[in-house]
Write an enzyme that holds these catalytic residues in place. Structure first.
Site, PDB file in Angstrom:
ATOM      1  N   ASP A  86       2.956  37.122   6.014  1.00  8.15           N
ATOM      2  CA  ASP A  86       2.065  38.143   6.206  1.00  8.15           C
ATOM      3  C   ASP A  86       1.826  38.516   7.686  1.00  8.15           C
ATOM      4  O   ASP A  86       2.498  37.716   8.456  1.00  8.15           O
ATOM      5  CB  ASP A  86       0.702  37.486   5.705  1.00  8.15           C
ATOM      6  CG  ASP A  86      -0.373  38.567   5.426  1.00  8.15           C
ATOM      7  OD1 ASP A  86      -0.345  39.859   6.087  1.00  8.15           O
ATOM      8  OD2 ASP A  86      -1.092  38.293   4.645  1.00  8.15           O
TER       9      ASP A  86
HETATM   10  C1  BGC Z   1      -2.912  41.456   4.890  1.00  9.74           C
HETATM   11  C2  BGC Z   1      -1.890  41.719   3.785  1.00  9.74           C
HETATM   12  C3  BGC Z   1      -1.332  43.264   4.229  1.00  9.74           C
HETATM   13  C4  BGC Z   1      -0.468  42.896   5.598  1.00  9.74           C
HETATM   14  C5  BGC Z   1      -0.089  44.208   6.100  1.00  9.74           C
HETATM   15  C6  BGC Z   1      -2.209  41.617   6.603  1.00  9.74           C
HETATM   16  O1  BGC Z   1      -3.271  41.294   7.117  1.00  9.74           O
HETATM   17  O2  BGC Z   1      -3.266  40.149   4.672  1.00  9.74           O
HETATM   18  O3  BGC Z   1      -2.338  41.926   2.636  1.00  9.74           O
HETATM   19  O4  BGC Z   1      -0.257  43.443   3.329  1.00  9.74           O
HETATM   20  O5  BGC Z   1      -1.802  42.983   6.405  1.00  9.74           O
HETATM   21  O6  BGC Z   1      -0.870  45.435   6.380  1.00  9.74           O
END
Ligand code: BGC
Length: 771
Positions: free
Chosen positions: A296
Site C-alpha cells: 500500500d
Molecule cells: C489506500 C489504498 C489505495 C492506495 C492507492 C492507499 O492510501 O489505502 O486502498 O489503493 O492508497 O490509491
C-alpha cells in the site's frame, strides 16, 4: 493464456485449505460449492509465458530489475525513469498521458517492457455505482459483478490495466470509515461479493481489452483497527484471522485475481507489508499464489522508526520494525512485497542490500518474475495501449447501459429498515416535499471513492423525485460539512436557522422525503468517527418535520452503519440508501414511489449506540449468554438488546413473505460428505417483491467454541403475489469445519444446527449429525 476452464493444478494442500474457498460455486452465491469448486484453483503455469519471463529476466540489468519493482504515483513519475524501465504507475487517468508514457516505455526503454497502469476503480470509474457496502446489501452478486465490469470497461478505455479492488476487508467496526469499501461484517458475504467483483473486473481472462487485473486488498485484517481508527493496529488469534479475514482473499484468488495489496496495519505487531507469515507463508506458499503483491501507499517506508526528536522530519515512519530505509526495503522484499508503491526504498537501496547480503538476487528475481508474469497474462506485450485513441476514450464514459446498471444497482442496494403503517411507498400523484441537507446534493452521492466521477454527473434526490412526482418542493434545512481535515466543526448542520422554512415546505406538501445522513468525507480512508448518530442537528430537523404530522419517509445516506436509536421512534419509515452513485435520485425515487420494491438486507449490524460496538451477529458465545431478564450475564445494562438495533440480514419489503418448510436431505452425513437444505419462500402480499433467503449454521459443541451463527448460503428471489419457490443450498465440510489456533481446518463429528429465514435472526431450525 489464462483460462479458468483450463487445466487446474490441484495443489496438495489438504482438506484444511480446500475449505477456504468457501461457497464460490455459483454466480448466484446462493449455495455452498460442490467438491470440484472447493479445490484450490491455481492455474498451471503457462510454459510459453514462463519462458518469456525467464528470457526477459535474463536480459535485465540490476537497475532495470529494481525499476520493475517500483510503482509510482503520477506526481513522482518522470519520463526518464520510464526510459530506465519503471515497472508500474498509479493514478494517472488522462488517456493521452497514459498513451505517451506507455509509448516511451515500449519504444524508448532498453527492453521495451510495458508499464502497468493502475487506479482505484472501486465502485465505478466515471459511472459511479453505489459504495461496495451498499452493493453488498443487494445480496446480489450479479449486481456487484456488473458494477465491476462497467468500471473495468471505462478504466480500460483510458489505458488502465489494473484496479486496486475489490476491497475485501471484513469489518465489525462502523467507526472505521473504510467499512464503506467492502461487504461488511460477514466473511461468507464478503467472499461471494469478492469473487463476483473479480469476475466482473477480469472476465474470464484479464487480457481482454475491456478488462483489468483485480487486486484484492488489504492483506490482511485491515478491517479491525483498534478503536476503529484507520491504520491502527490489530491483534488477533490465528483462528480469527483464518475464519474472518482470509476467506474473502482466497475467494478472490480462486476466481483468478493475480495481484494483492498488503495492508498498512500491523497484525500482532507485524506490519502487513513486512509480514512474512501472511505474505509468503500463507499467500504464496500455502495458497500457491504466483502473482505479485504491491505494497500500500508508502507502507514500506512506514515500517521505519520515527526519529526521536522531530518525528515530522521523516514523513513516513512509525511501525518501528526497521531502523532506516534500507532496513525497511529488506524487510518488505524478504517478507514478500514484490512492488513498492510510492516510496522507493527497494529501488534506491537494492544494490547496497544485495552487496551486503541482506536481500538475495533470487528473491529480487522472483519479484520481477511475478510482475512480468502478470504483465504477460494481461496481454500488455501484445496490446500495450487502450484500443481507443485518447479522444475516443471520453466517449466510452457514462454510456446508457452503464448508467442504467448504476440505477438498478442503487435501487437493489437500498434497505427498507422500517415502514410503520405502510407509509411507503408514497403516492407520486400527491404533492411531495424533498427536505434535508442531502436532498439536493450531487457531491456526497458519489461516496468516498468516486474514481473519475464528476459531481455534475449525479442526479440529485430532489431531481429524481421531481421527475416522478412533478411539482415537488424543496428545502435544505441545514448544511453538512464537507471539510476534509477535521476542525472545530467536523459535522456541520449546527444551525437550525433553516428549520422554519423546511417546516413550512413540509406543511404545504402532502408527504415528505427527508434526506439525512453523512457527507462522503465522513467515511472512506482516514475518516473514522467516534459518534455514529446523525451528524449535527439532523435529528432535531427530523423531529421538527415529524411534528407537522405529514407522512415522512427518511432516506439515509451513509458510508457505515449508523446508530439510530434516538430517531427510530421519530421516523415511521426509513430507507438506508448508502451512497448510491450517479443515479442516486432516480433510484431513490424508484424505491420511494414503489417502482422498485426494496429488497436489500443489511450487510452489517446497526448498533443502538456507539458504546455497543463491535456488535455483530457472528460472534462467539460466552459462558453467560445474553439474557435481558437476569443480571449475571454478558450485556450492556443500558441497551435493551444484545443484538444491533437492526441486525445483519435485516431488510423489509412492500410485500410480505413467508419462509417455511426447512428440510435437510439427510439426518446424518460423513465428515467429507454433503447434504442439501431446502426451504420454501412464498410472497404472501399483494406486490411483486424480492426476498433474500438466508441459511445459517451453528456448531453447538466443538473443541473451540463456535460463532452463534454463520451465514453459509443466501439467494435473492423475485416473486409475484402468491408465487412461491423452493431454494436449495448444499452444505459440506467447508461449512461445518472450522479453523483452530494452529492454522488447521478441523472436522469434528457432532450435531450441526441449520437455521433458515430472512435475517440473522432466522428461526426455522433443523439439525443433522456429522459422523
Ligand atoms: C489506500 C489504498 C489505495 C492506495 C492507492 C492507499 O492510501 O489505502 O486502498 O489503493 O492508497 O490509491
Amino acid at each position: 493464456m489464462r483460462s479458468f476452464t483450463g487445466t487446474m493444478r490441484r495443489a496438495a494442500i489438504g482438506a484444511a485449505l480446500l475449505a477456504l474457498s468457501i461457497g464460490m460455486a455459483g454466480e448466484a452465491g446462493a449455495q455452498s460449492s460442490d467438491e470440484r469448486a472447493l479445490e484450490p484453483t491455481q492455474d498451471a503455469p503457462d510454459p510459453g509465458i514462463e519462458a518469456k519471463v525467464d528470457r526477459l529476466v535474463g536480459q535485465m540489468t540490476l537497475q532495470e530489475k529494481l525499476e520493475q519493482v517500483t510503482l509510482l504515483p503520477d506526481f513522482k513519475v518522470t519520463e526518464d525513469e520510464v526510459r530506465r524501465g519503471l515497472g508500474s504507475i498509479l493514478s494517472v487517468t488522462d488517456p493521452a498521458r497514459i498513451r505517451e508514457l506507455q509509448r516511451i516505455a515500449v519504444e524508448e526503454s532498453r527492453l521495451g517492457i510495458p508499464l502497468l497502469f493502475a487506479f482505484d476503480t472501486i465502485h465505478g470509474f466515471r459511472t459511479v455505482f453505489p459504495i461496495p457496502l451498499g452493493a453488498a446489501a443487494s445480496f446480489d452478486p450479479r449486481m456487484n459483478r456488473q458494477d465491476a465490469r462497467y468500471g473495468a470497461r471505462e478504466s480500460a478505455a483510458v489505458g488502465l490495466k489494473q484496479t486496486y479492488a475489490p476491497m475485501v476487508d471484513v469489518s465489525h467496526e462502523p467507526r472505521w470509515g473504510r467499512i464503506s469499501e467492502a461487504a461488511g461484517e460477514d466473511p461468507y458475504l464478503n467472499s461471494v461479493m469478492a469473487a463476483a467483483r473479480v469476475k466482473g473486473t477480469q472476465g474470464r481472462d484479464y487480457s481482454g481489452r475491456n478488462r483489468l487485473a483485480a487486486s484484492p486488498k488489504h492483506f490482511v485484517a485491515y478491517g479491525e483497527p483498534e478503536a476503529g481508527r484507520d491504520y491502527n493496529t490489530t491483534d488477533m488469534s490465528e483462528r480469527r484471522l483464518r475464519s474472518f479475514y482470509l476467506p474473502p482473499f482466497k475467494a478472490a484468488l480462486d476466481v483468478g485475481a493475480d495481484t494483492v495489496m498488503c495492508s498498512f496495519n500491523a497484525i500482532n505487531g507485524d506490519p502487513g507489508c513486512g509480514n512474512h507469515y501472511t505474505l509468503t507463508e500463507i499467500l504464496k506458499q500455502e495458497w500457491g499464489f504466483d502473482g505479485f503483491v504491491e505494497s500500500d501507499w508508502t507502507a514500506v517506508a512506514e515500517m521505519r522508526a520515527c526519529p526521536p526528536v522531530n518525528p515530522s522530519d521523516v514523513p513516513e515512519c512509525g511501525h518501528g520494525v526497521a531502523e532506516d530505509g534500507p532496513a525497511a526495503a529488506a524487510r518488505a522484499l524478504n517478507a514478500g512485497v514484490d512492488s513498492e508503491m510510492t516510496s522507493t526504498f527497494i529501488r534506491d537501496f537494492g544494490q547496497q542490500l544485495l552487496a551486503d547480503g541482506r536481500i538475495s538476487m533470487r528473491r529480487l528475481n522472483d519479484a520481477v518474475r511475478r510482475i512480468l508474469r502478470v504483465k504477460f497474462r494481461a496481454g500488455l506485450f501484445e496490446h500495450p495501449y487502450s484500443r481507443f485513441q485518447p479522444a475516443e476514450a471520453e466517449q466510452q464514459m457514462l454510456l446508457p447501459d452503464a448508467v442504467a446498471a448504476a440505477r438498478e444497482a442503487a435501487g437493489r442496494s437500498m434497505v427498507l429498515l422500517k415502514n410503520d403503517g405502510n407509509v411507503l411507498p408514497l403516492d407520486p400523484d400527491k404533492k411531495t416535499a424533498v427536505i434535508g441537507p442531502l436532498a439536493r446534493n450531487q457531491h456526497d452521492m458519489l461516496g468516498p471513492w468516486w474514481g473519475r466521477g464528476d459531481d455534475n454527473d449525479v442526479v440529485t434526490v430532489y431531481d429524481g423525485i421531481n421527475r416522478q412526482s412533478p411539482g415537488a418542493t424543496y428545502a435544505q434545512g441545514c448544511q453538512l460539512s464537507n471539510t476534509e481535515v477535521p476542525h472545530d466543526d467536523p459535522e456541520g448542520c449546527r444551525s437550525d436557522a433553516g428549520f422554519a422554512e423546511a417546516v413550512q415546505v413540509a406543511r404545504a406538501a402532502d408527504q415528505v422525503v427527508l434526506a439525512l445522513g453523512e457527507t462522503r468525507e465522513m467515511s472512506g480512508e482516514a475518516n473514522s468517527r467516534s459518534k455514529l448518530d446523525l451528524p449535527g442537528l439532523q435529528e432535531d430537523l427530523l423531529r421538527a418535520i415529524r411534528a407537522t404530522g405529514k407522512p415522512v419517509a427518511v432516506v439515509l445516506f451513509s458510508g457505515r452503519p449508523l446508530a439510530l436509536e434516538d430517531i427510530v421512534s421519530d421516523a415511521p419509515a426509513m430507507i438506508e440508501a448508502w451512497f448510491p452513485g450517479v443515479q442516486a435520485g432516480p433510484a431513490v425515487a424508484d424505491v420511494v414511489f414503489g417502482r422498485v420494491n426494496p429488497g436489500g438486507k443489511l450487510p452489517a449490524s446497526f448498533p443502538y449506540r456507539v458504546g455497543q460496538v463491535p456488535v455483530y451477529y457472528n460472534h462467539l458465545p460466552t459462558g453467560r449468554p445474553c439474557n435481558k431478564g437476569i443480571k449475571w450475564n454478558s450485556q450492556h445494562r443500558d441497551i435493551p438488546s444484545c443484538d444491533g438495533l437492526f441486525v445483519f440480514g435485516h431488510g423489509l419489503s412492500y410485500t410480505t413473505f413467508e419462509i417455511s418448510n426447512l428440510q435437510l436431505s439427510s439426518a446424518t452425513v460423513g465428515r467429507r460428505g454433503s447434504l442439501t437444505a431446502s426451504v420454501k419462500v412464498a410472497n404472501t402480499g399483494n406486490r411483486t417483491g424480492d426476498e433474500v433467503v438466508q441459511l445459517y449454521i451453528n456448531d453447538p459443541v466443538a473443541n473451540l467454541s463456535q460463532p452463534v451463527r454463520r451465514l453459509r448460503g443466501f439467494e435473492r428471489v423475485t416473486l409475484r403475489p402468491g408465487q412461491s419457490r423452493t431454494v436449495t443450498f448444499t452444505l459440506d465440510r467447508s461449512d461445518w469445519g472450522y479453523w483452530d489456533n494452529r492454522g488447521r481446518f478441523v472436522l469434528e463429528p457432532g450435531r450441526i444446527d441449520v437455521y433458515a429465514g430472512n435475517s440473522s435472526k432466522a428461526d426455522l431450525k433443523q439439525s443433522f449429525m456429522v459422523r
